[in-house]
Design an enzyme around this catalytic site. Structure first.
Site, PDB file in Angstrom:
ATOM      1  N   HIS A  95      34.366  37.866  51.457  1.00 34.39           N
ATOM      2  CA  HIS A  95      35.220  37.135  50.909  1.00 34.39           C
ATOM      3  C   HIS A  95      36.609  38.176  50.607  1.00 34.39           C
ATOM      4  O   HIS A  95      36.370  39.066  51.036  1.00 34.39           O
ATOM      5  CB  HIS A  95      35.143  36.274  49.408  1.00 34.39           C
ATOM      6  CG  HIS A  95      35.211  37.338  48.362  1.00 34.39           C
ATOM      7  ND1 HIS A  95      35.356  36.922  47.039  1.00 34.39           N
ATOM      8  CD2 HIS A  95      35.161  38.576  48.232  1.00 34.39           C
ATOM      9  CE1 HIS A  95      35.295  37.690  46.000  1.00 34.39           C
ATOM     10  NE2 HIS A  95      35.044  38.860  46.909  1.00 34.39           N
ATOM     11  N   CYS A 152      40.712  43.956  45.978  1.00 36.89           N
ATOM     12  CA  CYS A 152      40.076  42.769  46.348  1.00 36.89           C
ATOM     13  C   CYS A 152      41.016  41.630  47.471  1.00 36.89           C
ATOM     14  O   CYS A 152      40.641  40.682  48.060  1.00 36.89           O
ATOM     15  CB  CYS A 152      39.841  41.707  45.149  1.00 36.89           C
ATOM     16  SG  CYS A 152      38.836  42.798  44.100  1.00 36.89           S
ATOM     17  N   HIS A 210      35.884  41.929  52.094  1.00 36.45           N
ATOM     18  CA  HIS A 210      34.866  42.710  51.623  1.00 36.45           C
ATOM     19  C   HIS A 210      33.872  41.593  51.167  1.00 36.45           C
ATOM     20  O   HIS A 210      34.056  40.488  51.484  1.00 36.45           O
ATOM     21  CB  HIS A 210      35.299  43.502  50.321  1.00 36.45           C
ATOM     22  CG  HIS A 210      35.678  42.671  49.131  1.00 36.45           C
ATOM     23  ND1 HIS A 210      36.834  42.148  49.028  1.00 36.45           N
ATOM     24  CD2 HIS A 210      35.073  42.416  47.977  1.00 36.45           C
ATOM     25  CE1 HIS A 210      36.938  41.558  47.831  1.00 36.45           C
ATOM     26  NE2 HIS A 210      35.884  41.729  47.397  1.00 36.45           N
ATOM     27  N   HIS A 240      30.049  40.693  48.725  1.00 36.84           N
ATOM     28  CA  HIS A 240      28.968  41.019  47.457  1.00 36.84           C
ATOM     29  C   HIS A 240      27.644  40.384  47.987  1.00 36.84           C
ATOM     30  O   HIS A 240      27.565  39.461  48.464  1.00 36.84           O
ATOM     31  CB  HIS A 240      29.739  40.413  46.351  1.00 36.84           C
ATOM     32  CG  HIS A 240      31.042  40.947  45.944  1.00 36.84           C
ATOM     33  ND1 HIS A 240      31.317  42.053  45.412  1.00 36.84           N
ATOM     34  CD2 HIS A 240      32.156  40.274  46.051  1.00 36.84           C
ATOM     35  CE1 HIS A 240      32.587  42.068  45.273  1.00 36.84           C
ATOM     36  NE2 HIS A 240      33.169  41.000  45.627  1.00 36.84           N
ATOM     37  N   HIS A 247      25.217  34.591  53.694  1.00 34.20           N
ATOM     38  CA  HIS A 247      25.900  35.053  54.848  1.00 34.20           C
ATOM     39  C   HIS A 247      27.036  34.117  55.419  1.00 34.20           C
ATOM     40  O   HIS A 247      27.150  33.965  56.657  1.00 34.20           O
ATOM     41  CB  HIS A 247      24.576  35.205  55.837  1.00 34.20           C
ATOM     42  CG  HIS A 247      23.607  36.055  55.415  1.00 34.20           C
ATOM     43  ND1 HIS A 247      23.786  37.234  55.145  1.00 34.20           N
ATOM     44  CD2 HIS A 247      22.206  35.954  55.686  1.00 34.20           C
ATOM     45  CE1 HIS A 247      22.583  37.660  54.918  1.00 34.20           C
ATOM     46  NE2 HIS A 247      21.608  36.961  54.904  1.00 34.20           N
ATOM     47  N   GLU A 265      29.339  38.888  40.055  1.00 35.81           N
ATOM     48  CA  GLU A 265      29.869  39.335  41.182  1.00 35.81           C
ATOM     49  C   GLU A 265      29.750  40.698  41.674  1.00 35.81           C
ATOM     50  O   GLU A 265      29.559  40.993  42.850  1.00 35.81           O
ATOM     51  CB  GLU A 265      31.574  39.205  41.206  1.00 35.81           C
ATOM     52  CG  GLU A 265      32.375  39.420  42.508  1.00 35.81           C
ATOM     53  CD  GLU A 265      33.502  39.010  42.893  1.00 35.81           C
ATOM     54  OE1 GLU A 265      33.982  37.947  41.880  1.00 35.81           O
ATOM     55  OE2 GLU A 265      34.440  39.755  43.489  1.00 35.81           O
TER      56      GLU A 265
HETATM   57  N1  LIG Z   1      38.498  37.966  36.852  1.00 36.72           N
HETATM   58  C1  LIG Z   1      38.360  38.186  38.044  1.00 36.72           C
HETATM   59  N2  LIG Z   1      38.429  39.435  38.463  1.00 36.72           N
HETATM   60  C2  LIG Z   1      38.348  39.870  39.675  1.00 36.72           C
HETATM   61  C3  LIG Z   1      37.672  39.023  40.471  1.00 36.72           C
HETATM   62  C4  LIG Z   1      37.112  37.850  39.990  1.00 36.72           C
HETATM   63  O1  LIG Z   1      36.515  37.213  40.812  1.00 36.72           O
HETATM   64  N3  LIG Z   1      37.522  37.512  38.839  1.00 36.72           N
HETATM   65  N4  LIG Z   1      37.208  39.887  41.462  1.00 36.72           N
HETATM   66  C5  LIG Z   1      37.540  40.864  41.971  1.00 36.72           C
HETATM   67  C6  LIG Z   1      37.242  41.705  43.195  1.00 36.72           C
HETATM   68  O2  LIG Z   1      36.563  40.900  44.194  1.00 36.72           O
HETATM   69  C7  LIG Z   1      36.142  43.185  42.888  1.00 36.72           C
HETATM   70  O3  LIG Z   1      35.196  42.961  43.993  1.00 36.72           O
HETATM   71  C8  LIG Z   1      35.259  42.860  41.848  1.00 36.72           C
HETATM   72  O4  LIG Z   1      35.954  43.619  40.753  1.00 36.72           O
HETATM   73  P1  LIG Z   1      35.667  44.957  39.958  1.00 36.72           P
HETATM   74  O5  LIG Z   1      34.810  44.498  38.689  1.00 36.72           O
HETATM   75  O6  LIG Z   1      36.932  45.519  39.469  1.00 36.72           O
HETATM   76  O7  LIG Z   1      34.925  45.869  40.941  1.00 36.72           O
HETATM   77  P2  LIG Z   1      33.908  47.038  40.826  1.00 36.72           P
HETATM   78  O8  LIG Z   1      32.655  46.927  41.018  1.00 36.72           O
HETATM   79  O9  LIG Z   1      34.461  47.889  41.796  1.00 36.72           O
HETATM   80  O10 LIG Z   1      34.313  47.743  39.394  1.00 36.72           O
HETATM   81  P3  LIG Z   1      33.944  48.954  38.761  1.00 36.72           P
HETATM   82  O11 LIG Z   1      33.719  48.892  37.161  1.00 36.72           O
HETATM   83  O12 LIG Z   1      35.034  49.966  39.100  1.00 36.72           O
HETATM   84  O13 LIG Z   1      32.627  49.494  39.251  1.00 36.72           O
HETATM   85  C9  LIG Z   1      38.524  41.670  41.223  1.00 36.72           C
HETATM   86  N5  LIG Z   1      38.842  41.315  39.902  1.00 36.72           N
END
Ligand SMILES: Nc1nc2c(c(=O)[nH]1)N=C([C@H](O)[C@H](O)COP(=O)(O)OP(=O)(O)OP(=O)(O)O)CN2
Length: 339
Positions: A120, A131, A135, A137, A168, A207
């Site tokens: 997504h 995001c 990318h 998940h 997928h 996620e």
């Molecule tokens: N409220 C939301 N915030 C974010 C979403 C979402 O769906 N709802 N999605 C994203 C991104 O898709 C991202 O892949 C996930 O965010 P994040 O937690 O920041 O990612 P990390 O695992 O890389 O976090 P670290 O704590 O740095 O490991 C963004 N925000």
């Protein structure tokens, strides 16, 4: 004012056979059961709760449950354990990593965990936001329902068709998921499942390893978890021990209709960063303004620092290990999920 709970956990190994209509589970088999208990902090201490949980599961450990109990399904087992505890408590019993039950007073819920792999991107994030790039998940999904109306098999059956539509796939191409945030996904799943699952209570979408969301048909809840390594006194003489802590910051409210989220997980992490720096690789009893040297006081301290920056902050779970921690609720409707 907030509600303050203690969390204790334990595991036990046991064998059972379920009734004939449970398919292969009607054959003798074994489980590594995991139990989490949440009890009002006014009723007990961490040590007393831990001891009570251990005492409740000890008679079940390495036993044939059918010989020990009249019924050995997850719900009967959870009720048996609840009755063995000295105070009322919310209970989560996981019979296997992908299924279990929860009990809280009269409320009994069954749940399943599953996952799907998908790509997504989020089309409305500011330029440069990670995001906004394509990318993907391995998404975790938990479906929870009133146990009297839908059992684990009913949930698994309802989920199977949805899994086929998501696994997928490129989520943005699916009608209703053009902006597939965790919150939008949880809401979409709730909409898809509510007619097929009598008593559907809520849907959770995990996620990443540290962030997820929940939708119950009315309210969105999201969480962001962080880990920190700290020292803490463990006796009256002030001798230190240490823990790898997990803090779960939970927010609740509505979602921004354009962004499709309550607050960016990344913003929760950024606003928490200066607080995190004071916690990580430090002695927690030396935090400026801490009222007592215990986990509840640390969680209260975190709330005092973070709430002005994150008004949606509604609950903080602070775990010193998988089996011991506190949960502070700053809104009345934050009892679930019992993660
Ligand atoms: N409220 C939301 N915030 C974010 C979403 C979402 O769906 N709802 N999605 C994203 C991104 O898709 C991202 O892949 C996930 O965010 P994040 O937690 O920041 O990612 P990390 O695992 O890389 O976090 P670290 O704590 O740095 O490991 C963004 N925000």
């Amino acid at each position: 004012m907030h509600a303050s709970y203690l969390i204790a956990g334990a595991g036990f190994e046991a064998a059972r056979r379920l009734p004939a209509d449970h398919g292969q589970a009607a054959r003798p088999h074994g489980h590594s059961f995991r139990l989490s208990v949440r009890s009002d902090a006014q009723n007990t201490s961490q040590e007393a709760l831990q001891a009570a949980v251990q005492a409740a599961v000890a008679p079940l450990d390495y036993t044939d449950l059918n010989a020990a109990l009249a019924a050995s399904d997850d719900l009967s087992l959870a009720r048996h354990i609840a009755d063995a505890l000295p105070h009322p408590a919310a209970i989560q019993l996981r019979g296997a990593p992908d299924r279990g039950v929860m009990l809280d007073g009269a409320r009994a819920l069954s749940w399943i965990n599953s996952s799907f792999e998908a790509a997504h991107y989020l089309p409305h994030v500011p330029p440069g936001h990670k995001c906004g790039r394509l990318h993907g998940h391995g998404f975790g999904v938990r479906i929870v329902a009133d146990a009297a109306l839908s059992g684990q098999h009913d949930l698994a059956r309802a989920w199977a068709t949805l899994h086929g539509r998501l696994n997928h796939r490129y989520l943005n191409d699916i009608p209703g998921l053009d902006n597939p945030t965790s919150e939008v996904l949880a809401q979409w799943l709730h909409q898809q499942l509510r007619d097929a699952v009598p008593g559907l209570a809520w849907v959770e979408v995990r996620e990443t390893h540290s962030a997820g969301s929940q939708f119950d048909g009315k309210t969105f809840r999201i969480w962001k978890e962080q880990r920190f390594e700290s020292a803490m006194p463990f006796d009256a003489a002030g001798n230190y021990t240490g823990h790898s802590y997990l803090v779960r910051l939970m927010l609740s409210g509505g979602i921004d209709r354009t962004m499709g989220w309550l607050l960016d997980f990344g913003d929760v992490k950024d606003r928490f960063k200066p607080i995190y720096r004071q916690l990580d690789h430090n002695p927690l009893d030396k935090l400026a303004g801490l009222r007592r040297a215990d986990n509840a006081a640390v969680a209260e301290w975190i709330h005092a620092q973070l709430a002005p920056l994150v008004p949606e902050l509604s609950r903080i779970d602070l775990m010193e290990s998988d089996d011991a921690g506190v949960s502070l609720h700053f809104r009345q409707d934050m009892r679930w999920p019992l993660l």
